[in-house]
Each structure stands twice: as structure tokens, then as C-alpha cells.
Design an enzyme around this catalytic site. Sequence first.
Site, PDB file in Angstrom:
ATOM      1  CG  ASP A 120      -5.567  -3.159  -3.925  1.00 45.17           C
ATOM      2  OD1 ASP A 120      -6.437  -2.443  -3.397  1.00 45.17           O
ATOM      3  OD2 ASP A 120      -4.277  -3.072  -3.488  1.00 45.17           O
ATOM      4  CD  GLU A 160      -8.191   2.808   0.661  1.00 42.01           C
ATOM      5  OE1 GLU A 160      -8.594   2.941  -0.319  1.00 42.01           O
ATOM      6  OE2 GLU A 160      -7.135   3.484   1.274  1.00 42.01           O
ATOM      7  CG  HIS A 161      -6.892  -1.000   2.190  1.00 40.89           C
ATOM      8  ND1 HIS A 161      -6.273   0.035   1.674  1.00 40.89           N
ATOM      9  CD2 HIS A 161      -7.798  -1.462   1.103  1.00 40.89           C
ATOM     10  CE1 HIS A 161      -6.936   0.315   0.521  1.00 40.89           C
ATOM     11  NE2 HIS A 161      -7.468  -0.507  -0.081  1.00 40.89           N
ATOM     12  CG  HIS A 190      -1.424   2.792  -3.825  1.00 41.32           C
ATOM     13  ND1 HIS A 190      -2.185   2.911  -5.159  1.00 41.32           N
ATOM     14  CD2 HIS A 190      -1.669   1.567  -3.251  1.00 41.32           C
ATOM     15  CE1 HIS A 190      -2.768   1.408  -5.144  1.00 41.32           C
ATOM     16  NE2 HIS A 190      -2.527   0.818  -4.182  1.00 41.32           N
ATOM     17  CG  HIS A 214     -50.256  19.015   6.754  1.00 43.55           C
ATOM     18  ND1 HIS A 214     -49.976  20.436   6.667  1.00 43.55           N
ATOM     19  CD2 HIS A 214     -48.936  18.366   6.482  1.00 43.55           C
ATOM     20  CE1 HIS A 214     -48.727  20.584   6.168  1.00 43.55           C
ATOM     21  NE2 HIS A 214     -48.190  19.252   6.099  1.00 43.55           N
ATOM     22  CD  GLN A 274      -2.671  -1.164  -0.361  1.00 42.05           C
ATOM     23  OE1 GLN A 274      -3.742  -0.015  -0.429  1.00 42.05           O
ATOM     24  NE2 GLN A 274      -2.678  -1.905  -1.035  1.00 42.05           N
TER      25      GLN A 274
END
Length: 435
Positions: free
Chosen positions: A366, A332-333, A266, A425, A263
Site C-alpha cells: 500500500d 486484489e491482494h 478501508h 487490396h 484491509q
Amino acid sequence: MLRTIDLRGTRPSASELLALVPRAATDVTAALDGARALIDDVRDRGEAALVDQAERFDRARPAAVRVPPEELAAALEALEPHIRSAIEATIERVRAASRAQVPAPRRTELANGAVVEQRWQPVGRVGLYVPGGKAVYPSSVVMNVVPAQVAGVGSIALASPPQEAFGGRVHPVVAGVAALLGVTEVYAMGGAGAIGAFAYGVPGIGLEPVQRVTGPGNVFVAAAKRLVQGVTGIDAEAGPTDILVIADDSADADFVAADLVSQAEHDELAAAVLVTDAPGFAARVIERLEARVAATKHSTRVRTAMEGAQSALVLVDDLDQATDFANAFGPEHLEIQVRHADAALARIENAGAIFVGDHSPVSLGDYAAGSNHVLPTGGQARYAAGLSAATFLRPQQVVRYDADALREVAPAIAALSAAEDLPAHGEAVAARFAR
């Protein structure tokens, strides 16, 4: 390599944990003015603005922002067989998993003649963004397009930045995968300008406004998404990727090191976090990290990410403290590599996607797991979900009452409308029985 956060012998409160979690030094608000200027430029000048922005930011000037059909067909034809085979297998798995995300219609009969139906209606048109910075992301084409198709979206537009190496064209593998999925509306545009083009449309190139924009991107893409909310829907303000691994001394140190590196490659702002109750195991992971970082292709990028404020080795007393920290981080992961994985999983509340066991690495998700890799970053998993078929669906309630069923609840409506000083109403109901 990883800085250490030592929580042993302490029991931080929820707010204290939130203050302790490592974060990348990114600020979407700082990019808002720049993103707004780019969006306004696209609204004012259309295709000319998109071309100028491509030349400025991507160092490429597309001959045409809208990709011609023959270019898409050629890109599909040029896909290498092993790449096409891998993509087709991924499509099949993501499609199968996405189908499970579409709720079935439900019919609730509250009384005779009193029915509320729940249906899930797809948005009619979406704009899907596929980034093109430090890497090429044909997998993100799959992760965006397939859930939209499964949800029943009828009109799909896709954007990806023009590539200098390909004469201002969308990367041919991205274009080829789009064509493989039957997407015929593809644009060579990127960044905040692309998000603005999706939201407001560009009539000169036949780009009609969309109802929802999805897909990851840099801080300017995130800022642009924030700016166009209210004009169109978005999935999330995606930022740099992150991984958090909960591991004990039963885990394989080399596996954990490999996953952290996977990761970190990236982006220099990617977060890699290991949480463990085993100092000896942590030392073995650090040792393996040194070897793997030195050997990997993007070594400089990975090392920068590992040494950044957003990455850390977190030492805890036990599994409960580890999961408390993970919930505060909202990864995230999240990987769980411990003896009692189900016990840890039961305590997890906040995570984009969870990978359990030593043979479920994040890189599986992924690409080929069948799960979606477009996930909330920067702690957004504490309140947001990843991309799915549900992202493209809107729950709608359909109400069907006959006269007898309405008559039964009329007194309650009259009482409540009077209590709220909204007598019309109640009168709207009474009118149906006044004849």
C-alpha cells in the site's frame, strides 16, 4: 466473526468455485443511471454542476474547482517533514519499479527490406482520480502520477474531492504531494462528475478532455468509468478492497489477523478471506482477530466488514485446493504464508498483487514496497491487471517494406484478397509494380 466455507472432502469444479467465492453486495449497474445524470449535468453546466455536486455529496463548496497555483505551493510548503520524507522514499521506489514496466522497442527483420518495429507510445493526456471518502490517500497520488510520468505522459490532470474540514479545498496533504511530483493541474472535484469532467472536458475552467482515466473510487466512480469508455480509456472499475491470505500452520496467527484487519478498515464492504488447511491455526487466527478488531481505531467498520457476506474463513484439504480457490476468487491482494511458498506461487494465476512470506504484508504494498496499490478488485484480477506504466502506453507497430520485400509477399496478398472478395487490396499492391 468470519463465516466458514468448508471445502474439505470435496473437489469443486471451476464453475462451482466461482459460485462459492464470497463477494460484496455491490452492483455497478444499479449506479449507472445516477452516474449518467451527474455526468450529463457536468457536460451541460460545467463548473457550476461540479460545485453543486460537491456541496451535495461532499458537504463542501469549493471557491474554485481548479486549485490555484499558490494553494498547491502552500500545501507543499506545509507538508510535515516526516510525511514528506516518507512520500519521497515511496516515490523513489515506485519510480524504480515502474521503469521495469516499460517495454523496450523491438525491431523484427522478416526478410531483406522487410521490417516491423514495435514501439510503446504514451497517451498524451491523462486524468488521475484520488478518492477522499473515509480516508485520505496521498499514497494514491504517488501510485497514479509516478507510472504516468515514467511512461512519458506529457499532460497530467489530477482530481480529488473537496474536503468539508478544509473549507472546500482538496486535502492539503494530497495537494502537497501533487505539487511535490510537479503536477500543477489539480481539481477539487469528486465522484462520477469528476470522471465525466475528465472525459468530456470543462472549457470554463481550462480542463481539456483526457485520453485515459485512472484511480480507485466508489461504486459511482466505477459506474462513471463504465459510461465514459469509448470516449476515453480507463484502467478498471475499482470497487471495495479485498485481501485473501493462504496460510498453513507454519504461519503466525497474529500476523495473519493483523493483515486481515488492515484491509477491512478501508470500508464496511471490504473483503477479508483466510484460506487454510489447518483448523487449529484458523481457530488461533479467529482468537487474534477478536482482540485486534476490539483494539483498532475503526473497530465498528472492521467488524462490519469481517461479518459481511464478502468475508470468510475457507477450510481446505491441501495447498492445491487453496490455490484453486484463490484463482477463482481473483484477489486484489493475495498473501502466501505457507511452508512451501514457491510451490503455491507457481499455481497462482489470478491476483492483482502477490505478497510472499510473513514479512511481506499488504500494507507494505500500500505504501513503500515499490509496487503499485491501484489494483483490480471484485474478482477482476481474473482478467485485468493493476495500474502500471504500461497502463499509459499503447503498443504500435511500424511497418517498413522496400520494393523487393513487397514484391516477395505480393502473391500471398493477391491470393488472400481474392479469397476474401476484397480485390482492391491486391490491386493496391499490384499498382506498385505495374509501371
